[in-house]
Write a protein that holds these residues in place. Structure first.
Motif, PDB file in Angstrom:
ATOM      1  N   UNK A  30      10.222  57.574 -63.570  1.00 58.14           N
ATOM      2  CA  UNK A  30      10.362  57.138 -64.961  1.00 58.14           C
ATOM      3  C   UNK A  30      10.946  55.739 -65.092  1.00 58.14           C
ATOM      4  N   UNK A  31      11.927  55.438 -64.260  1.00 61.74           N
ATOM      5  CA  UNK A  31      12.716  54.235 -64.497  1.00 61.74           C
ATOM      6  C   UNK A  31      12.140  52.959 -63.907  1.00 61.74           C
ATOM      7  N   UNK A  32      11.166  53.095 -62.998  1.00 62.27           N
ATOM      8  CA  UNK A  32      10.556  51.930 -62.352  1.00 62.27           C
ATOM      9  C   UNK A  32      11.601  51.046 -61.681  1.00 62.27           C
ATOM     10  N   UNK A  33      12.556  51.654 -61.018  1.00 63.90           N
ATOM     11  CA  UNK A  33      13.603  50.884 -60.354  1.00 63.90           C
ATOM     12  C   UNK A  33      13.132  50.380 -58.994  1.00 63.90           C
ATOM     13  N   UNK A  34      13.703  49.264 -58.578  1.00 67.10           N
ATOM     14  CA  UNK A  34      13.372  48.758 -57.255  1.00 67.10           C
ATOM     15  C   UNK A  34      14.280  49.427 -56.221  1.00 67.10           C
ATOM     16  N   UNK A  35      13.937  49.267 -54.951  1.00 66.36           N
ATOM     17  CA  UNK A  35      14.790  49.768 -53.874  1.00 66.36           C
ATOM     18  C   UNK A  35      14.468  51.172 -53.435  1.00 66.36           C
ATOM     19  N   UNK A  36      13.328  51.692 -53.852  1.00 68.52           N
ATOM     20  CA  UNK A  36      13.011  53.048 -53.437  1.00 68.52           C
ATOM     21  C   UNK A  36      11.589  53.107 -52.877  1.00 68.52           C
ATOM     22  N   UNK A  37      11.422  53.811 -51.755  1.00 66.41           N
ATOM     23  CA  UNK A  37      10.105  53.972 -51.145  1.00 66.41           C
ATOM     24  C   UNK A  37      10.021  55.359 -50.523  1.00 66.41           C
ATOM     25  N   UNK A  38       8.817  55.910 -50.487  1.00 67.26           N
ATOM     26  CA  UNK A  38       8.668  57.287 -50.013  1.00 67.26           C
ATOM     27  C   UNK A  38       8.067  57.337 -48.616  1.00 67.26           C
ATOM     28  N   UNK A  39       8.693  58.115 -47.752  1.00 67.05           N
ATOM     29  CA  UNK A  39       8.233  58.268 -46.379  1.00 67.05           C
ATOM     30  C   UNK A  39       7.467  59.571 -46.235  1.00 67.05           C
ATOM     31  N   UNK A  40       6.304  59.489 -45.580  1.00 59.57           N
ATOM     32  CA  UNK A  40       5.565  60.708 -45.237  1.00 59.57           C
ATOM     33  C   UNK A  40       6.063  61.125 -43.858  1.00 59.57           C
ATOM     34  N   UNK A  41       7.099  61.955 -43.861  1.00 60.74           N
ATOM     35  CA  UNK A  41       7.771  62.294 -42.616  1.00 60.74           C
ATOM     36  C   UNK A  41       7.364  63.696 -42.160  1.00 60.74           C
ATOM     37  N   UNK A  42       7.682  64.017 -40.917  1.00 62.14           N
ATOM     38  CA  UNK A  42       7.458  65.369 -40.408  1.00 62.14           C
ATOM     39  C   UNK A  42       8.758  65.840 -39.785  1.00 62.14           C
ATOM     40  N   UNK A  43       9.275  66.951 -40.274  1.00 57.69           N
ATOM     41  CA  UNK A  43      10.473  67.538 -39.662  1.00 57.69           C
ATOM     42  C   UNK A  43      10.053  68.860 -39.048  1.00 57.69           C
ATOM     43  N   UNK A  44      10.304  68.996 -37.747  1.00 56.00           N
ATOM     44  CA  UNK A  44       9.801  70.182 -37.063  1.00 56.00           C
ATOM     45  C   UNK A  44       8.290  70.122 -37.089  1.00 56.00           C
TER      46      UNK A  44
END
Ligand code: ZN
Length: 459
Positions: free
Chosen positions: A290-304
């Motif tokens: 919603x806020x369109x803030x900078x400083x955030x990115x999403x990782x497509x990670x794998x745990x286990x």
């Protein structure tokens, strides 16, 4: 005269190795100054220990034809907790001994009490930590469904096993190994010789009666379970319960499993009623756009074995004091320093004059190196104050020369991102010919170097 002499031994607090005299360096694990002296035997007691349980279920072990030996899969108990079943490798194996480790207060007791209340079989919950009334209060919050759940508060391991023989439960839970004492040993609860002795008794009991035993063990400052590494060798399964006390999410990780894979993880969210299983964790670890803030990115990670889309959040701001501050939650601080050095050296970005704070959403500790690319993107996003769309995600490891390295299970990551409605994923361009021929329900962009990231994301 000699009878009054108390027998003591020196133990390594790191690995549990024994020595008749103090030594500076442990010959077993190589650590320095880890040896402490402990009383091991009661002075009057040197004769053979009495057999403390007469097991109804145990039968004499004789040589058997291999054809007549049953397989382990047939005797698994459904714990009624899908995440726990998963990390155990498909349910609880009869006669197994399972160590559940974790920092104090993280929710180990809640996890196992909840299982005791959900499972549809007779359980004995032994607590040396809490009174019956305290356990009852917690059980009321969780919701008691199991009429065959018994509680017992004692710390003497022989009393506990005698009661267990009388009660004939199908599962035993010990909360915690650090509170137990064996009457044959003079040292205090939680000392290495006590922990060793009590675990050994519980292990023999589990094997002879075929009753599975869960042992809760508190992790010490160094991160070892119950102090000695030795415990991990005695038990069949070692589970670690992780998370940040300030956040709701918990991860149950398999560190050792004689009956299954160690790649599985279980994910829970803690609330007032206990722990909720999270079967679809990705959606929870991403905040709304919603806020369109900078400083955030999403990782497509794998745990286990599970794909997990995780938000990384960075805050970069000019340093007020001479030395810029670096802080990371859920991410290795040395790794962050390395990534900052690479960005500064290879791309000329002025992180050296800025304070940098990095946070992994949900308080989850990430071990997958593929999160690097999202971390780097979040850092640049905050530095330049450019917002990255929450329909974009990243999967790549960053090397010292600024190259973007490929990561494992990349197809699984792409598919999970597509399933969750992401529109674009950035991955490593190295050896990706096969991938570029495939059709995904998401745009896949290949990057070879961090410079490509600057060009493609922040241009
Ligand atoms: Zn050692």
């Amino acid at each position: 005269m000699n009878n009054l002499k108390v027998k003591t031994t020196f133990f390594c607090t790191n690995c549990g190795a024994e020595s008749p005299k103090w030594i500076g360096k442990c010959s077993s694990c190589g650590e320095w100054n880890t040896y402490t002296e402990e009383v091991v035997e009661k002075k009057s007691q040197t004769q053979e220990k009495e057999k403390i349980w007469k097991s109804a279920k145990s039968e004499k072990i004789i040589p058997k034809k291999l054809d007549e030996v049953g397989t382990l899969n047939t005797s698994r108990i459904n714990t009624r907790d899908n995440e726990l079943n998963r990390v155990l490798g498909g349910g609880l194996v009869q006669g197994s001994i399972i160590l559940v480790g974790g920092q104090p207060g993280i929710g180990k007791s809640t996890l196992l009490l909840q299982m005791a209340l959900q499972i549809s079989t007779r359980v004995l919950y032994v607590s040396g930590e809490e009174s019956e009334e305290q356990i009852k209060m917690r059980a009321n919050r969780i919701g008691n469904q199991n009429k065959e759940c018994f509680v017992y508060t004692d710390i003497n391991v022989h009393n506990i096993l005698k009661e267990a023989v009388k009660l004939e439960p199908n599962v035993i839970i010990i909360d915690s190994i650090q509170t137990l004492v064996s009457p044959y040993i003079d040292s205090t609860p939680g000392s290495i010789s006590q922990v060793k002795e009590c675990t050994g008794d519980l292990q023999r009991f589990a094997k002879e009666t075929n009753i599975p035993v869960f042992i809760i063990g508190h992790i010490n400052k160094e991160g070892g379970i119950a102090g000695p590494k030795l415990l991990e060798h005695i038990v069949d399964v070692v589970l670690q319960f992780e998370g940040d006390q300030h956040y709701a999410y918990r991860i149950l990780r398999t560190l050792k499993n004689r009956f299954g894979s160690t790649d599985e993880i279980g994910i829970y969210a803690m609330d007032v009623h206990g722990l909720k299983e999270i079967s679809n964790p990705s959606e929870l670890l991403i905040s709304p756009d919603d806020d369109q803030l900078s400083g955030s990115a999403i990782a497509a990670s794998v745990e286990g074995l599970r794909p997990l889309l995780i938000e990384t959040q960075a805050l970069v701001s000019p340093s007020i004091y001479g030395t810029p501050q670096r802080s990371a939650t859920g991410f290795d601080l040395r790794r962050l320093s390395m990534l900052l050095a690479v960005l500064e050296k290879r791309c000329g970005l002025p992180f050296g004059q800025n304070d940098v704070f990095l946070n992994i959403a949900g308080g989850i500790k990430v071990t997958d190196p593929s999160i690097d690319l999202a971390v780097v993107a979040a850092l640049i996003s905050s530095l330049h104050d450019i917002h990255i769309s929450k329909k974009v995600c990243f999967a790549g490891e960053v090397g010292l020369s600024g190259e973007i390295r490929p990561v494992s299970r990349v197809e699984q990551r792409i598919q999970e991102a597509a399933r969750l409605g992401f529109e674009l994923i950035f991955i490593s361009g190295y050896k990706s010919e096969i991938l570029s021929k495939k059709n995904f329900n998401i745009e896949v962009k290949m990057l070879s170097r961090i410079d490509d990231l600057l060009r493609d994301v922040f241009a």
